[in-house]
Design an enzyme around this catalytic site. Structure first.
Site, PDB file in Angstrom:
ATOM      1  N   GLY A 150      -5.672 -11.011  14.662  1.00 15.09           N
ATOM      2  CA  GLY A 150      -5.272 -10.911  13.265  1.00 15.09           C
ATOM      3  C   GLY A 150      -3.943 -10.204  13.119  1.00 15.09           C
ATOM      4  N   GLY A 173      -1.192  -8.272   9.833  1.00 16.78           N
ATOM      5  CA  GLY A 173      -1.008  -7.825   8.461  1.00 16.78           C
ATOM      6  C   GLY A 173       0.375  -7.238   8.317  1.00 16.78           C
ATOM      7  CG  PHE A 182      -1.021  -3.026   9.895  1.00 11.94           C
ATOM      8  CD1 PHE A 182      -1.250  -2.904  11.252  1.00 11.94           C
ATOM      9  CD2 PHE A 182      -1.798  -3.896   9.165  1.00 11.94           C
ATOM     10  CE1 PHE A 182      -2.246  -3.629  11.862  1.00 11.94           C
ATOM     11  CE2 PHE A 182      -2.794  -4.619   9.762  1.00 11.94           C
ATOM     12  CZ  PHE A 182      -3.025  -4.492  11.113  1.00 11.94           C
ATOM     13  N   GLY A 183       1.297  -4.681  11.076  1.00 12.57           N
ATOM     14  CA  GLY A 183       1.441  -5.058  12.470  1.00 12.57           C
ATOM     15  C   GLY A 183       0.384  -6.070  12.858  1.00 12.57           C
ATOM     16  CD  GLU A 184       1.486  -9.145  16.300  1.00 11.44           C
ATOM     17  OE1 GLU A 184       1.457  -8.623  17.436  1.00 11.44           O
ATOM     18  OE2 GLU A 184       2.085 -10.201  16.054  1.00 11.44           O
ATOM     19  CB  ILE A 185      -5.907  -6.774  14.556  1.00 18.26           C
ATOM     20  CG1 ILE A 185      -5.540  -6.102  13.238  1.00 18.26           C
ATOM     21  CG2 ILE A 185      -7.230  -6.216  15.085  1.00 18.26           C
ATOM     22  CD1 ILE A 185      -6.532  -6.381  12.128  1.00 18.26           C
ATOM     23  CE  LYS A 238      -5.437  -1.529  11.396  1.00 16.20           C
ATOM     24  NZ  LYS A 238      -5.922  -0.913  10.122  1.00 16.20           N
ATOM     25  CG  ASP A 250      -6.127  -2.796  -1.492  1.00  7.41           C
ATOM     26  OD1 ASP A 250      -6.232  -3.492  -2.528  1.00  7.41           O
ATOM     27  OD2 ASP A 250      -5.622  -3.214  -0.442  1.00  7.41           O
TER      28      ASP A 250
END
Length: 433
Positions: free
Chosen positions: A16, A18, A20-23, A38, A128
């Site tokens: 995944g 987002g 912020f970066g990657e998972i 993450k 959120d």
């Protein structure tokens, strides 16, 4: 040489990404346990993983809070290693043709209220609240709802004195507009009441298939947010909840009656829905709609596209939903809960019963590990109606999420708004997941 982080976790495939970066999927080299990793570039303009890791430390040990296994810096990346979790409620909602039954919504609501109560008890707001940020667990925790993503969380009171943050206006919209409270749209500083109201919008989204302010057209984000706000303000609670049990309207009326620094009566809100659950004759058997749907697909021999692999939670699109008003046919209960005195009736009015091997054929990969404990649904304490323990002989096959589920979601029409630099928010200025 295989890449590792923290000298303990092997980095696997990406699952995944987002803002912020990657998972990545990871593995603990000592225990062979799968984890979620993450990664955030240290060069990012508004780093948030360090902030999020501090909040996870505060929340550790809470039911439905992912376990943070490691945080640190590896090369050019900030790294957060966490429990690997199952699909998000948004993914499962899409898997179920974008509508949940009343029973599933009520079983979820009970846990989701508990999650907010716990976070608030630790002096934080989430800010959120949306379906993407609630994930189901895996293995014996497959029926447990987890809450993730604390990139926009904010401390609303002093941990020692419990002094509340001051009331303020002219605040930028923080969170996801679709689920933001009325006061958030109006620029009022968020407090506990706003998290609770946002949860109410999620419940109606699940029941209705969509919300009245979805799919509005606008030239830019600000105009879009303004249109959502106008539609939300002009939609009465009765209109929003029309066609659904009055408890949902009561929930919203209660949320909007709260003053800025009021502590919500979480027990009252859970009692509203638990009493409705009992009145409807439902059984707290953890047979959610996705269980039913997968069972039906296995019986029809025509499996549908499936949600994503379990991860720490990747953000899925929030496209305008199309409601499916058809009720799903009854499916036999996965188990019988001896603590629950009400029985579900079949179409002939008889108590339904079926052997477990009839419900869980060998070709249906619904369970892998054992154990889950349960509590009577009428108990209004803050404890879970089930704890996910391993000592309940009546529930030998726990759901393991939905193995291998995948959903392809397109980009949504709304994304989380981020704090603007106004000199009074100390949390990160970027949004993850």
């Amino acid at each position: 040489m295989e890449p590792r982080v923290g000298n303990k976790f092997r980095l696997g495939r990406k699952i995944g990404s987002g803002s912020f970066g990657e998972i990545y999927l990871g593995t603990d080299v000592q225990t062979n346990e799968e984890v979620a990793i993450k990664l955030e570039s240290v060069k990012t303009a508004h780093p948030q993983l360090s902030y999020e890791s501090r909040i996870y430390r505060v929340l550790q040990g809470g039911t439905g809070i992912p376990n943070m296994k490691w945080y640190g810096v590896e090369g050019d990346y900030n790294v957060l290693v966490m429990d690997l979790l199952g699909p998000s409620l948004e993914d499962l909602f899409s898997y179920c043709k974008r509508q949940f039954s009343l029973k599933t919504v009520l079983m979820l609501a009970d846990q989701m209220i508990n999650r907010l109560e716990f976070i608030h008890s630790k002096s934080y707001l989430h800010r959120d609240i949306k379906p993407d940020n609630f994930l189901m667990g895996l293995g014996r925790r497959a029926n447990q709802v987890y809450i993730i993503d604390y990139g926009l969380a904010k401390k609303y009171r002093d941990s020692s004195t419990h002094r509340h943050i001051p009331y303020r206006e002219n605040k930028s919209l923080i969170g996801t507009p679709r689920y933001a409270s009325l006061n958030t749209h109006l620029g009022i500083e968020q407090s506990r009441r706003d998290d609770i109201e946002s949860l109410g919008y999620i419940l109606m989204y699940f029941l209705k298939g969509s919300l009245p302010w979805q799919g509005l057209k606008a030239g830019n984000k600000k105009q879009k947010y303004d249109k959502i706000s106008e539609k939300k303000v002009s939609t009465s609670i009765e209109t929003l909840c029309r066609g659904h049990p009055t408890e949902f309207a009561s929930y919203f009326h209660y949320c909007r009656s709260l003053r800025f620094d009021d502590k919500p009566d979480y027990a009252y809100l859970k009692r509203l829905f638990r009493n409705l659950f009992i009145r409807e004759g439902f059984q707290f058997d953890f047979v959610f709609d996705w269980t039913v749907y997968k069972y039906q697909q296995s019986q029809s021999g025509n499996p549908q596209p499936r949600p994503h692999d379990g991860g720490v939670g990747t953000s899925s699109g929030l496209n305008p939903a199309v409601g499916n008003s058809e009720k799903r046919p009854d499916v036999p209960n996965q188990r019988t809960n001896p603590d629950f005195t009400l029985k579900q009736k079949d179409k002939n009015g008889n108590d339904s019963a079926i052997a477990k091997d009839k419900l869980l054929p060998g070709s249906l990969n619904l369970g892998r590990s054992e154990g889950s404990s349960s509590r009577r649904v009428v108990d209004t304490s803050s404890r879970e109606p089930f704890s996910g323990g391993s000592d309940n002989a009546n529930y030998e096959t726990a759901l393991k999420g939905i193995d291998g589920l995948r959903i392809n979601n397109n980009a949504g029409d709304e994304t989380a708004a981020t704090p603007q630099s106004n000199g009074d928010d100390v949390e990160p200025q970027s949004k993850a997941l």
